[in-house]
Enzyme design. Structure first.
Site, PDB file in Angstrom:
ATOM      1  N   THR A   1       6.358   2.919  12.950  1.00 53.62           N
ATOM      2  CA  THR A   1       4.945   3.174  13.229  1.00 53.62           C
ATOM      3  C   THR A   1       4.718   3.813  14.602  1.00 53.62           C
ATOM      4  N   ASP A   2       3.607   4.517  14.730  1.00 49.01           N
ATOM      5  CA  ASP A   2       3.232   5.078  16.044  1.00 49.01           C
ATOM      6  C   ASP A   2       2.925   3.975  17.054  1.00 49.01           C
ATOM      7  N   GLU A   3       2.679   2.749  16.561  1.00 46.39           N
ATOM      8  CA  GLU A   3       2.295   1.671  17.479  1.00 46.39           C
ATOM      9  C   GLU A   3       3.416   1.280  18.426  1.00 46.39           C
TER      10      GLU A   3
ATOM     11  N   TYR B   1       3.064  -7.569  16.262  1.00 44.47           N
ATOM     12  CA  TYR B   1       3.452  -6.640  15.183  1.00 44.47           C
ATOM     13  C   TYR B   1       4.230  -5.457  15.735  1.00 44.47           C
TER      14      TYR B   1
ATOM     15  N   ALA C   1       9.126  -2.739   3.595  1.00 49.81           N
ATOM     16  CA  ALA C   1       8.687  -4.145   3.643  1.00 49.81           C
ATOM     17  C   ALA C   1       8.437  -4.589   5.077  1.00 49.81           C
TER      18      ALA C   1
ATOM     19  N   PHE D   1       0.825  -1.222   0.000  1.00 46.53           N
ATOM     20  CA  PHE D   1       0.000   0.000   0.000  1.00 46.53           C
ATOM     21  C   PHE D   1       0.863   1.278   0.000  1.00 46.53           C
ATOM     22  N   ILE D   2       1.621   1.500   1.067  1.00 48.28           N
ATOM     23  CA  ILE D   2       2.359   2.772   1.166  1.00 48.28           C
ATOM     24  C   ILE D   2       3.520   2.782   0.172  1.00 48.28           C
TER      25      ILE D   2
ATOM     26  N   GLY E   1      -5.650  -7.531  23.384  1.00 47.10           N
ATOM     27  CA  GLY E   1      -4.581  -6.546  23.657  1.00 47.10           C
ATOM     28  C   GLY E   1      -4.766  -5.213  22.958  1.00 47.10           C
TER      29      GLY E   1
ATOM     30  N   SER F   1       7.595  -6.260  17.129  1.00 45.94           N
ATOM     31  CA  SER F   1       8.608  -6.567  16.100  1.00 45.94           C
ATOM     32  C   SER F   1       9.080  -5.277  15.426  1.00 45.94           C
ATOM     33  N   LYS F   2       8.183  -4.303  15.259  1.00 47.30           N
ATOM     34  CA  LYS F   2       8.599  -3.010  14.688  1.00 47.30           C
ATOM     35  C   LYS F   2       9.512  -2.276  15.684  1.00 47.30           C
TER      36      LYS F   2
ATOM     37  N   ILE G   1      13.455  -9.957   1.880  1.00 48.40           N
ATOM     38  CA  ILE G   1      14.497  -9.182   2.578  1.00 48.40           C
ATOM     39  C   ILE G   1      15.297 -10.051   3.545  1.00 48.40           C
TER      40      ILE G   1
ATOM     41  N   LYS H   1      -7.373  -3.778   6.434  1.00 49.09           N
ATOM     42  CA  LYS H   1      -7.236  -2.665   7.372  1.00 49.09           C
ATOM     43  C   LYS H   1      -8.586  -1.951   7.493  1.00 49.09           C
TER      44      LYS H   1
HETATM   45  P1  NAD Z   1       1.518  -3.646   3.209  1.00 57.55           P
HETATM   46  O1  NAD Z   1       1.203  -4.851   4.031  1.00 57.55           O
HETATM   47  O2  NAD Z   1       0.469  -3.055   2.345  1.00 57.55           O
HETATM   48  O3  NAD Z   1       2.761  -3.966   2.266  1.00 57.55           O
HETATM   49  C1  NAD Z   1       3.892  -4.659   2.721  1.00 57.55           C
HETATM   50  C2  NAD Z   1       4.718  -5.011   1.481  1.00 57.55           C
HETATM   51  O4  NAD Z   1       5.926  -5.669   1.947  1.00 57.55           O
HETATM   52  C3  NAD Z   1       4.021  -5.993   0.541  1.00 57.55           C
HETATM   53  O5  NAD Z   1       4.183  -5.578  -0.795  1.00 57.55           O
HETATM   54  C4  NAD Z   1       4.742  -7.316   0.789  1.00 57.55           C
HETATM   55  O6  NAD Z   1       4.764  -8.172  -0.350  1.00 57.55           O
HETATM   56  C5  NAD Z   1       6.133  -6.834   1.176  1.00 57.55           C
HETATM   57  N1  NAD Z   1       6.861  -7.815   2.009  1.00 57.55           N
HETATM   58  C6  NAD Z   1       6.397  -8.446   3.121  1.00 57.55           C
HETATM   59  N2  NAD Z   1       7.335  -9.273   3.598  1.00 57.55           N
HETATM   60  C7  NAD Z   1       8.425  -9.147   2.789  1.00 57.55           C
HETATM   61  C8  NAD Z   1       9.713  -9.736   2.779  1.00 57.55           C
HETATM   62  N3  NAD Z   1      10.073 -10.645   3.698  1.00 57.55           N
HETATM   63  N4  NAD Z   1      10.588  -9.379   1.815  1.00 57.55           N
HETATM   64  C9  NAD Z   1      10.240  -8.470   0.863  1.00 57.55           C
HETATM   65  N5  NAD Z   1       9.005  -7.889   0.809  1.00 57.55           N
HETATM   66  C10 NAD Z   1       8.124  -8.217   1.773  1.00 57.55           C
HETATM   67  O7  NAD Z   1       2.095  -2.580   4.246  1.00 57.55           O
HETATM   68  P2  NAD Z   1       1.880  -0.999   4.288  1.00 57.55           P
HETATM   69  O8  NAD Z   1       0.615  -0.717   4.964  1.00 57.55           O
HETATM   70  O9  NAD Z   1       2.175  -0.446   2.969  1.00 57.55           O
HETATM   71  O10 NAD Z   1       3.052  -0.614   5.312  1.00 57.55           O
HETATM   72  C11 NAD Z   1       4.355  -0.310   4.842  1.00 57.55           C
HETATM   73  C12 NAD Z   1       5.251  -0.002   6.016  1.00 57.55           C
HETATM   74  O11 NAD Z   1       4.728   1.092   6.751  1.00 57.55           O
HETATM   75  C13 NAD Z   1       5.404  -1.136   7.025  1.00 57.55           C
HETATM   76  O12 NAD Z   1       6.738  -1.162   7.455  1.00 57.55           O
HETATM   77  C14 NAD Z   1       4.468  -0.753   8.162  1.00 57.55           C
HETATM   78  O13 NAD Z   1       4.937  -1.286   9.382  1.00 57.55           O
HETATM   79  C15 NAD Z   1       4.578   0.744   8.116  1.00 57.55           C
HETATM   80  N6  NAD Z   1       3.398   1.482   8.610  1.00 57.55           N
HETATM   81  C16 NAD Z   1       2.177   1.262   8.045  1.00 57.55           C
HETATM   82  C17 NAD Z   1       1.077   2.007   8.477  1.00 57.55           C
HETATM   83  C18 NAD Z   1      -0.296   1.834   7.877  1.00 57.55           C
HETATM   84  O14 NAD Z   1      -1.222   2.501   8.340  1.00 57.55           O
HETATM   85  N7  NAD Z   1      -0.477   0.998   6.872  1.00 57.55           N
HETATM   86  C19 NAD Z   1       1.244   2.968   9.483  1.00 57.55           C
HETATM   87  C20 NAD Z   1       2.514   3.142  10.046  1.00 57.55           C
HETATM   88  C21 NAD Z   1       3.587   2.405   9.590  1.00 57.55           C
HETATM   89  O1  TDX Z   2     -12.438  -4.869  11.173  1.00 58.27           O
HETATM   90  C1  TDX Z   2     -11.894  -4.039  11.928  1.00 58.27           C
HETATM   91  N1  TDX Z   2     -12.620  -3.482  12.934  1.00 58.27           N
HETATM   92  C2  TDX Z   2     -12.094  -2.590  13.816  1.00 58.27           C
HETATM   93  O2  TDX Z   2     -12.800  -2.119  14.726  1.00 58.27           O
HETATM   94  C3  TDX Z   2     -10.516  -3.634  11.774  1.00 58.27           C
HETATM   95  C4  TDX Z   2      -9.671  -4.222  10.678  1.00 58.27           C
HETATM   96  C5  TDX Z   2     -10.015  -2.724  12.677  1.00 58.27           C
HETATM   97  N2  TDX Z   2     -10.764  -2.229  13.672  1.00 58.27           N
HETATM   98  C6  TDX Z   2     -10.160  -1.252  14.606  1.00 58.27           C
HETATM   99  C7  TDX Z   2      -8.861  -1.678  15.225  1.00 58.27           C
HETATM  100  C8  TDX Z   2      -8.122  -0.372  15.404  1.00 58.27           C
HETATM  101  O3  TDX Z   2      -8.548   0.247  16.609  1.00 58.27           O
HETATM  102  O4  TDX Z   2      -9.847  -0.100  13.825  1.00 58.27           O
HETATM  103  C9  TDX Z   2      -8.603   0.466  14.232  1.00 58.27           C
HETATM  104  C10 TDX Z   2      -7.652   0.454  13.047  1.00 58.27           C
HETATM  105  O5  TDX Z   2      -7.318  -0.891  12.780  1.00 58.27           O
HETATM  106  P1  TDX Z   2      -6.244  -1.311  11.665  1.00 58.27           P
HETATM  107  O6  TDX Z   2      -6.642  -0.739  10.354  1.00 58.27           O
HETATM  108  O7  TDX Z   2      -6.023  -2.769  11.768  1.00 58.27           O
HETATM  109  O8  TDX Z   2      -4.977  -0.462  12.116  1.00 58.27           O
HETATM  110  P2  TDX Z   2      -4.110  -0.444  13.454  1.00 58.27           P
HETATM  111  O9  TDX Z   2      -4.258  -1.673  14.241  1.00 58.27           O
HETATM  112  O10 TDX Z   2      -4.392   0.856  14.147  1.00 58.27           O
HETATM  113  O11 TDX Z   2      -2.635  -0.424  12.797  1.00 58.27           O
HETATM  114  C11 TDX Z   2      -2.372   0.401  11.662  1.00 58.27           C
HETATM  115  O12 TDX Z   2      -1.704   1.569  12.007  1.00 58.27           O
HETATM  116  C12 TDX Z   2      -0.363   1.461  12.391  1.00 58.27           C
HETATM  117  C13 TDX Z   2      -1.576  -0.342  10.592  1.00 58.27           C
HETATM  118  O13 TDX Z   2      -2.246  -1.532  10.267  1.00 58.27           O
HETATM  119  C14 TDX Z   2      -0.190  -0.623  11.031  1.00 58.27           C
HETATM  120  O14 TDX Z   2       0.573  -1.197   9.978  1.00 58.27           O
HETATM  121  C15 TDX Z   2       0.447   0.645  11.414  1.00 58.27           C
HETATM  122  O15 TDX Z   2       1.721   0.397  11.936  1.00 58.27           O
END
Ligand code: NAD
Ligand code: TDX
Length: 349
Positions: free
Chosen positions: A123-125, A148, A80, A11-12, A273, A151-152, A60, A187
């Protein structure tokens, strides 16, 4: 500048690659991605033929493959990861392997090859729950709650140790919840939007009063570029939308824009949790790098919903196979599956 982007099919990462190629003429990009369930080359169709872009499928955690693909690149932006909290609760091993070991492998090879800058995307998590009214700044303690987020946090600490011990030129971004086009529908935002478009129930975990800070992915991409180009080595930068909302409030906002009824909302068993509140203090990004979010939540939601409405082919391409079994197991049969996890066993397949 030749950039090595890990996880660029997610995604990102895919939004970031399109952003960089559109706005940064002097950049080329190698996208290194394993193509897990979350990786999707359809996210990059619009730039697939750009001569400044190339794709390498790889893990990776595979040091030899990383070394081969990374040669000749100046900088790394490391997206990744196994990025979904729920999946990390159900099956934690992949998060630890990719997020911790994968980051370690990248650091080792990047150091060996003399990479000039390494932006680690976190991440903020990692800060865990914030108390009501409180905001995490970059010096707040790391108190992760899920496999998750721990591990981050582990990968952030590894990066920090490489800066301190080896003088490795790394920086870290910690962003809040991103939303926008091309987000996999596990998500909150895309799951709720796509379910609502199909008049399916919208599953709210627990009481729905958890709070998240919402950031449009394009604002995050702009922030990551600022950190890559102008951030100080060894520093951490929070990147948030400055818009903290309760999940329930967010759902009502989505339903209003979609023109769908509140009756779609369904309370389901809570995430184990579950963190109550994330909220970021992003003053450092503004003060040091002149960055602040530019896309309001109203505008971002309208744009994102519009994107899902007009990309039903993309949605159909990802909402099949594994996604349907995942949905079945953890939403349709949620109580049974979560009870099995609470009992220490694996949820029935
Ligand atoms: P995503 O799950 O959409 O994409 C992850 C990508 O990484 C995928 O394309 C997957 O194929 C690739 N990948 C996974 N394991 C791999 C490996 N072992 N080797 C190579 N490629 C691999 O994730 P996203 O939501 O785009 O998040 C990207 C980054 O941003 C992550 O590091 C996540 O922790 C961080 N992040 C995401 C959010 C969010 O809201 N989505 C918020 C804060 C931080
Ligand atoms: O079906 C759902 N119902 C629900 O109530 C889902 C999928 C989520 N939720 C809640 C859980 C969280 O309080 O919504 C909130 C957002 O959930 P997610 O989209 O799973 O995000 P979150 O757990 O906050 O984590 C996200 O933000 C930080 C990203 O997935 C992470 O990759 C990022 O690091």
């Amino acid at each position: 500048m030749k950039l090595f982007v890990t996880g660029g099919a997610g995604f990102i990462g895919s939004n970031f690659i399109r952003h960089v190629l559109a706005l940064k003429k002097g950049y080329s990009v190698v996208n290194y991605d394993k193509l897990t369930y979350a990786g999707n080359l359809a996210n990059l169709e619009s730039i697939a033929e750009d001569p400044r872009y190339s794709f390498v499928r790889g893990d990776i955690c595979d040091a030899a493959a990383v070394e081969q693909a990374l040669r000749g690149c100046n900088a790394i932006v490391h997206f990744a990861a196994e990025s979904h909290v729920d999946r990390s609760i159900y099956e934690p091993a992949a998060s630890i392997e990719t997020n911790v070991k994968g980051t370690f492998v990248l650091l080792q090879i990047a150091r060996k090859l003399g990479v000039e800058r390494f932006v680690h995307i976190s991440t903020d998590e990692v800060y865990g729950d914030m108390l009501p009214g409180a905001f995490a700044d970059e010096n707040s303690p790391l108190q992760p709650s899920s496999p998750y987020s721990s591990s981050k946090a582990g990968s952030d600490l590894l990066v920090r140790s490489y800066v301190r011990t080896y003088g490795f030129p790394a920086l870290i971004t910690r962003s809040s919840n991103n939303y926008g086009p091309f987000q996999f529908p596990e998500k909150f935002m895309p799951l709720m939007i796509t379910n609502a478009l199909d008049d399916k129930p919208l599953p709210i975990y627990g009481d729905g009063k958890q709070q998240r800070d919402w950031l449009h992915v394009e604002d995050n991409c702009r922030g990551v570029v600022a950190v890559l180009e102008r951030g100080r080595i060894g520093e951490v930068y929070n990147i948030g939308g400055l818009d903290v909302e309760e999940n329930l409030t967010m759902l009502h906002r989505l339903l209003r824009v979609l023109g769908k009824p509140d009756s779609l909302l369904t309370y389901v068993k809570d995430r184990p949790g579950h963190d109550r509140r994330y909220a970021l203090d992003c003053a450092k990004m503004e003060k040091e790098l002149g960055w602040k979010p530019a896309i309001s939540l109203d505008e971002g939601l309208r744009q994102t919903i519009g994107w899902y409405q007009s990309n039903s082919d993309w949605m159909a391409g990802v909402r099949k196979g594994d996604y349907l079994s995942y949905y079945d197991k953890y939403y349709v049969n949620r109580d049974t599956s979560l009870h099995a996890i609470a009992d220490g066993g694996k949820a029935p397949r």
